[in-house]
Design an enzyme around this catalytic site. Sequence first.
Site, PDB file in Angstrom:
ATOM      1  N   LYS A 107     -66.590  13.312 -28.644  1.00  0.00           N
ATOM      2  CA  LYS A 107     -66.371  11.878 -28.830  1.00  0.00           C
ATOM      3  C   LYS A 107     -66.853  11.543 -30.227  1.00  0.00           C
ATOM      4  O   LYS A 107     -67.710  12.233 -30.780  1.00  0.00           O
ATOM      5  CB  LYS A 107     -67.172  11.071 -27.807  1.00  0.00           C
ATOM      6  CG  LYS A 107     -66.546   9.739 -27.494  1.00  0.00           C
ATOM      7  CD  LYS A 107     -65.327   9.911 -26.604  1.00  0.00           C
ATOM      8  CE  LYS A 107     -64.723   8.613 -26.162  1.00  0.00           C
ATOM      9  NZ  LYS A 107     -63.739   8.834 -25.090  1.00  0.00           N
TER      10      LYS A 107
HETATM   11  P1  NAD Z   1     -59.025  -1.107 -26.078  1.00  0.00           P
HETATM   12  O1  NAD Z   1     -59.842  -1.308 -27.289  1.00  0.00           O
HETATM   13  O2  NAD Z   1     -57.567  -0.887 -26.189  1.00  0.00           O
HETATM   14  O3  NAD Z   1     -59.261  -2.336 -25.058  1.00  0.00           O
HETATM   15  C1  NAD Z   1     -60.517  -2.715 -24.598  1.00  0.00           C
HETATM   16  C2  NAD Z   1     -60.365  -4.021 -23.835  1.00  0.00           C
HETATM   17  O4  NAD Z   1     -61.598  -4.352 -23.215  1.00  0.00           O
HETATM   18  C3  NAD Z   1     -59.983  -5.205 -24.713  1.00  0.00           C
HETATM   19  O5  NAD Z   1     -59.115  -6.067 -23.999  1.00  0.00           O
HETATM   20  C4  NAD Z   1     -61.332  -5.896 -24.949  1.00  0.00           C
HETATM   21  O6  NAD Z   1     -61.197  -7.255 -25.271  1.00  0.00           O
HETATM   22  C5  NAD Z   1     -61.941  -5.689 -23.581  1.00  0.00           C
HETATM   23  N1  NAD Z   1     -63.377  -5.839 -23.541  1.00  0.00           N
HETATM   24  C6  NAD Z   1     -64.310  -5.417 -24.424  1.00  0.00           C
HETATM   25  N2  NAD Z   1     -65.533  -5.768 -24.018  1.00  0.00           N
HETATM   26  C7  NAD Z   1     -65.366  -6.413 -22.828  1.00  0.00           C
HETATM   27  C8  NAD Z   1     -66.244  -7.007 -21.902  1.00  0.00           C
HETATM   28  N3  NAD Z   1     -67.559  -7.012 -22.100  1.00  0.00           N
HETATM   29  N4  NAD Z   1     -65.714  -7.584 -20.776  1.00  0.00           N
HETATM   30  C9  NAD Z   1     -64.390  -7.585 -20.551  1.00  0.00           C
HETATM   31  N5  NAD Z   1     -63.514  -7.031 -21.398  1.00  0.00           N
HETATM   32  C10 NAD Z   1     -64.000  -6.453 -22.518  1.00  0.00           C
HETATM   33  O7  NAD Z   1     -59.736   0.125 -25.296  1.00  0.00           O
HETATM   34  P2  NAD Z   1     -59.064   1.115 -24.257  1.00  0.00           P
HETATM   35  O8  NAD Z   1     -58.515   2.256 -25.018  1.00  0.00           O
HETATM   36  O9  NAD Z   1     -58.217   0.342 -23.316  1.00  0.00           O
HETATM   37  O10 NAD Z   1     -60.377   1.662 -23.516  1.00  0.00           O
HETATM   38  C11 NAD Z   1     -60.988   0.943 -22.450  1.00  0.00           C
HETATM   39  C12 NAD Z   1     -61.882   1.899 -21.664  1.00  0.00           C
HETATM   40  O11 NAD Z   1     -61.103   2.993 -21.184  1.00  0.00           O
HETATM   41  C13 NAD Z   1     -63.027   2.523 -22.455  1.00  0.00           C
HETATM   42  O12 NAD Z   1     -64.126   2.738 -21.602  1.00  0.00           O
HETATM   43  C14 NAD Z   1     -62.449   3.866 -22.872  1.00  0.00           C
HETATM   44  O13 NAD Z   1     -63.453   4.820 -23.160  1.00  0.00           O
HETATM   45  C15 NAD Z   1     -61.674   4.218 -21.619  1.00  0.00           C
HETATM   46  N6  NAD Z   1     -60.615   5.201 -21.830  1.00  0.00           N
HETATM   47  C16 NAD Z   1     -59.621   5.006 -22.739  1.00  0.00           C
HETATM   48  C17 NAD Z   1     -58.622   5.976 -22.886  1.00  0.00           C
HETATM   49  C18 NAD Z   1     -57.466   5.794 -23.828  1.00  0.00           C
HETATM   50  O14 NAD Z   1     -56.578   6.649 -23.810  1.00  0.00           O
HETATM   51  N7  NAD Z   1     -57.398   4.740 -24.618  1.00  0.00           N
HETATM   52  C19 NAD Z   1     -58.674   7.151 -22.125  1.00  0.00           C
HETATM   53  C20 NAD Z   1     -59.698   7.316 -21.192  1.00  0.00           C
HETATM   54  C21 NAD Z   1     -60.659   6.325 -21.047  1.00  0.00           C
END
Ligand code: NAD
Length: 420
Positions: A107
Amino acid sequence: MNIYNDEVFQMACDQFQVIADYINIDKNDRDRLMYPKRSIAVTLPIHMDDGTTQTFQGYRVQHHLTLGPTKGGTRFAPNLSMGETAALAMWMSWKCALANLPYGGAKGGIACDPTKLSRRELEGVSRRYMQEMIPFVGPHTDIMGPDMGTNEQIMAWFMDTYSVYQGYAVSEIVTGKPVSIGGTEGRRESTGRGVVYLIERAMDMLKMDAEKSTAIIQGFGNVGSVAALALERKVGVKVVGISDATVALYNPKGIDVRAAEQHVAKKGNLRAFTEADRVDPNELLTMKCDVLVPSAVDRVITEKNADKLQCRILAEGANGPTTPEADLLLNERWDEVFVIPDILCNAGGVIVSYFEWVQGLQSFLWTESEVTDKLFRILQHSFAQVIRRAKDHKVSHRTAAMAIGVERVMKAKHARGLFP
Ligand code: NAD
């Protein structure tokens, strides 16, 4: 190990110790399985638009190199620390091993708020980050991908910076790139799609009627918005609650997810979306629904709200949304709340990243339906293994999922020796 001093890292270690006790890992093996192989911190000075120079801190943690190169996302978030990055890298290790991918976990990221940077500043900090990482990454060493706060464009800047240094296009250095430069069809949607595929499997098991079910989704970014749309359009579940960092919204009649998505595309967030009532963001998690999908930040399900959850399925789209203390409470409610643990639930992203990497290495091109089909087959297999292990050993789904991952890494370490 002070450089990892952080609550999220402690949480990942506590989870690991539960598994280590359950599968009886030798004391001599515990630390080398748990601590990262390699961690890199870099300082990134950037010329800002106002003429000042601002300095950002960047990290990359490579958890183990036992099974192949490391693989993991890149997070741009204001409070990112080395410890949090290490926790996320450790979870990636168990996730990749559970899906049987030939990777160790990694990461990385930058402590910055990407929403407060101009496009030029964002490009500057992204390129500088990759430039500093060039000695430590490579298609056979460590492959980056997107995570919270990063997107396809940032992956394109990473790939370009690395390629300019090598003198030729190295598409396989990052995944989650735009399709126009070697990204794979379906990568952007893969995590959310995988989450929803597993929710459907759980609903089948629990004999739930999708058309009569409701869902609440926390986080409306890459994972949350894709999951919300697929739940609504493909599965027929009514999405009654959504939230992002600015607002939490609830409408018992159902929220038009496409309209919310279009609103975010125009305005950047959900703040001014008016087709639902505003509710307290913490309360949204404990409101009545059939499926709850935390898909934003870590540690939102804690000992304070775990016994108040009213969902039948808890599908962990985010990494680390549930604390070990909350797990103890949820374990007691195993017949009320069906948990799809993060390392299984959101594995769709890294699985399709693996396909993208393989296509890049071999100059192959697969269609979106081929990619999705292969993704679902791996998820189905992992899901079945986790459910069977949990049932046979009378342990939680998280314990079963992590144990399968940890055992695979441990077996490989025993076969190879101390080096990787
Ligand atoms: P992103 O940046 O695209 O979106 C994050 C979202 O969460 C946004 O809408 C943001 O406004 C919201 N957010 C942030 N803080 C918040 C809070 N305190 N309360 C409510 N909403 C909040 O990120 P993503 O890629 O969608 O990732 C989200 C989660 O999924 C993370 O934990 C990430 O590690 C995990 N994840 C992502 C992927 C991927 O392929 N992008 C893969 C596996 C896991």
